[in-house]
Scaffold this motif. Structure first.
Motif, PDB file in Angstrom:
ATOM      1  N   GLN A 167       0.843  -1.181   0.000  1.00  0.00           N
ATOM      2  CA  GLN A 167       0.000   0.000   0.000  1.00  0.00           C
ATOM      3  C   GLN A 167       0.888   1.244   0.000  1.00  0.00           C
ATOM      4  O   GLN A 167       1.997   1.243   0.547  1.00  0.00           O
ATOM      5  CB  GLN A 167      -0.945   0.030   1.200  1.00  0.00           C
ATOM      6  N   PHE A 168       0.426   2.293  -0.665  1.00  0.00           N
ATOM      7  CA  PHE A 168       1.160   3.544  -0.693  1.00  0.00           C
ATOM      8  C   PHE A 168       0.173   4.680  -0.912  1.00  0.00           C
ATOM      9  O   PHE A 168      -0.934   4.479  -1.418  1.00  0.00           O
ATOM     10  CB  PHE A 168       2.239   3.534  -1.784  1.00  0.00           C
ATOM     11  N   VAL A 206      -6.453  14.438  -9.537  1.00  0.00           N
ATOM     12  CA  VAL A 206      -5.297  15.315  -9.434  1.00  0.00           C
ATOM     13  C   VAL A 206      -5.397  16.185  -8.184  1.00  0.00           C
ATOM     14  O   VAL A 206      -6.485  16.629  -7.801  1.00  0.00           O
ATOM     15  CB  VAL A 206      -5.174  16.185 -10.700  1.00  0.00           C
ATOM     16  N   ASP A 207      -4.246  16.429  -7.539  1.00  0.00           N
ATOM     17  CA  ASP A 207      -4.156  17.258  -6.340  1.00  0.00           C
ATOM     18  C   ASP A 207      -4.936  16.689  -5.159  1.00  0.00           C
ATOM     19  O   ASP A 207      -5.419  17.437  -4.301  1.00  0.00           O
ATOM     20  CB  ASP A 207      -4.594  18.695  -6.623  1.00  0.00           C
ATOM     21  N   ARG A 208      -5.065  15.376  -5.135  1.00  0.00           N
ATOM     22  CA  ARG A 208      -5.665  14.697  -3.988  1.00  0.00           C
ATOM     23  C   ARG A 208      -4.728  13.583  -3.532  1.00  0.00           C
ATOM     24  O   ARG A 208      -4.034  12.979  -4.348  1.00  0.00           O
ATOM     25  CB  ARG A 208      -7.029  14.096  -4.352  1.00  0.00           C
ATOM     26  N   LYS A 209      -4.726  13.327  -2.241  1.00  0.00           N
ATOM     27  CA  LYS A 209      -3.957  12.199  -1.719  1.00  0.00           C
ATOM     28  C   LYS A 209      -4.772  10.933  -1.964  1.00  0.00           C
ATOM     29  O   LYS A 209      -5.894  10.804  -1.478  1.00  0.00           O
ATOM     30  CB  LYS A 209      -3.670  12.383  -0.238  1.00  0.00           C
ATOM     31  N   ILE A 210      -4.188  10.017  -2.717  1.00  0.00           N
ATOM     32  CA  ILE A 210      -4.860   8.767  -3.065  1.00  0.00           C
ATOM     33  C   ILE A 210      -4.073   7.602  -2.471  1.00  0.00           C
ATOM     34  O   ILE A 210      -2.868   7.460  -2.709  1.00  0.00           O
ATOM     35  CB  ILE A 210      -4.955   8.589  -4.599  1.00  0.00           C
ATOM     36  N   GLN A 250      -8.440   4.597  -2.444  1.00  0.00           N
ATOM     37  CA  GLN A 250      -9.153   5.366  -1.434  1.00  0.00           C
ATOM     38  C   GLN A 250      -8.774   6.837  -1.579  1.00  0.00           C
ATOM     39  O   GLN A 250      -7.585   7.168  -1.682  1.00  0.00           O
ATOM     40  CB  GLN A 250      -8.792   4.899  -0.024  1.00  0.00           C
ATOM     41  N   ASN A 251      -9.760   7.702  -1.610  1.00  0.00           N
ATOM     42  CA  ASN A 251      -9.516   9.135  -1.622  1.00  0.00           C
ATOM     43  C   ASN A 251      -9.201   9.566  -0.193  1.00  0.00           C
ATOM     44  O   ASN A 251     -10.100   9.796   0.610  1.00  0.00           O
ATOM     45  CB  ASN A 251     -10.740   9.878  -2.172  1.00  0.00           C
ATOM     46  N   VAL A 252      -7.920   9.651   0.134  1.00  0.00           N
ATOM     47  CA  VAL A 252      -7.511   9.978   1.498  1.00  0.00           C
ATOM     48  C   VAL A 252      -7.877  11.417   1.843  1.00  0.00           C
ATOM     49  O   VAL A 252      -8.189  11.736   2.987  1.00  0.00           O
ATOM     50  CB  VAL A 252      -5.996   9.745   1.679  1.00  0.00           C
ATOM     51  N   PRO A 273      -5.068   6.757   5.348  1.00  0.00           N
ATOM     52  CA  PRO A 273      -5.212   5.511   4.584  1.00  0.00           C
ATOM     53  C   PRO A 273      -5.888   4.437   5.423  1.00  0.00           C
ATOM     54  O   PRO A 273      -5.485   4.176   6.553  1.00  0.00           O
ATOM     55  CB  PRO A 273      -3.767   5.144   4.242  1.00  0.00           C
ATOM     56  N   ASN A 274      -6.921   3.843   4.862  1.00  0.00           N
ATOM     57  CA  ASN A 274      -7.692   2.831   5.571  1.00  0.00           C
ATOM     58  C   ASN A 274      -8.289   1.887   4.529  1.00  0.00           C
ATOM     59  O   ASN A 274      -9.185   2.264   3.787  1.00  0.00           O
ATOM     60  CB  ASN A 274      -8.793   3.489   6.404  1.00  0.00           C
TER      61      ASN A 274
END
Length: 296
Positions: free
Chosen positions: A104-105, A207-211, A229-231, A237-238
């Motif tokens: 996972q990353f 774009v510009d989102r933590k995924i 997951q859209n963090v 992250p879950n």
């Protein structure tokens, strides 16, 4: 009757130990577990086209304050590898065991904040399992995985690259007829012409989102699953909050990669004015299981 029982007991005690051990499978190799941050060049190696003429800490740059790795290049689109320095065991010749793995990353494909239009831009990043850690002559058109035939996406010269990758392609490039002209996630087995792919999101959703990306491989079922997951929307992250985005049955990792392979990331990094990539964290682990088709 007592004499018969005693005789049987004596006979059982005389059976050599190897008669029992021969019926049991040998012990599996040790599992692997790695986790970042902190990111360190002692355990992770940044590789790219050396003709760029820049030090590695400019291409794979630590954020300020430290915590993330930023992939960027000011002058040109380039292919970049960022992988664990030591190879990991994924199968073992002659053994009934093979390694299932989970990784996972959390990544962000970032555009300049001054840009008024947030759209998907040409680039991409792949979680990759490769036979070597060197990007060599692999260009950005293949995420730096291996040289390809432009007409097919298959490896140049028809060679077996011993490479498996899950690509997150953010481009809308229509140059290659074999590549979906939309942002997509794809599973690559010895080719960047994916054996399975699925549309991601539109630009503003990605774009510009933590995924957070979750990839799981089951060596018993030969099944690989990719979840997102859209963090940004959900906090941390879950995996329980992620969505299954791609699944594929029929991936025999032992038939596709080397026993000892390198794991990490391979990418097509755009010019900095178009965007940079942030890698926030990365975990990878293996669990050895009795492989599919094992006689034990």
């Amino acid at each position: 009757m007592l004499a018969i029982v005693l005789t049987l007991a004596v006979l059982l005690l005389q059976v050599p130990d190897h008669a029992y051990s021969a019926k049991l499978p040998p012990s599996p190799p040790p599992d692997t577990s790695i986790s970042f941050p902190p990111f360190s060049n002692r355990t992770l190696l940044c590789q790219f086209d050396k003709s760029v003429g820049l030090p590695a800490n400019i291409i794979c740059k630590s954020s300020d304050p430290p915590g993330q790795i930023i992939f960027s290049n000011d002058d040109d689109v380039i292919s970049v590898r960022y992988q664990y320095r030591k190879p990991v065991a994924l199968w073992k010749k002659g053994s009934p065991y093979a390694a299932s793995f989970s990784t996972q990353f959390t990544v962000q494909f970032h555009r300049d904040a001054e840009r008024s239009v947030k759209r998907v831009f040409g680039g991409g990043l792949a979680f990759a399992i490769t036979p070597t850690i060197d990007v060599g002559s692999s260009g950005p058109e293949s995420f730096g995985l291996f040289p390809i035939e432009d007409s097919t996406g298959k490896p140049a010269g028809g060679r077996n690259t011993k490479t498996v990758a899950v690509e997150i392609d953010t481009s809308r490039d229509v140059t290659y007829s074999w590549d979906p002209p939309i942002p997509h996630v794809g599973l690559d087995i010895n080719s960047v012409n994916s054996v399975a792919s699925r549309y991601l999101w539109d630009g503003p959703s990605f774009v510009d989102r933590k995924i957070a990306v979750f990839i799981d491989y089951d060596a018993c079922r030969h099944r690989l699953e990719v979840r997102f997951q859209n963090v940004t929307a959900n906090g941390k992250p879950n995996k329980s909050k992620s969505k299954l985005w791609l699944s594929y049955d029929g991936l025999d990792l032992a038939a596709s990669v080397n026993e000892l392979s390198y794991v990490g990331f391979s990418s097509r990094v755009p010019v900095t004015t178009d965007g940079v990539y942030f890698l926030y964290d990365w975990k990878f682990s293996t669990k050895w299981v009795l492989a599919k088709g094992s006689k034990h």
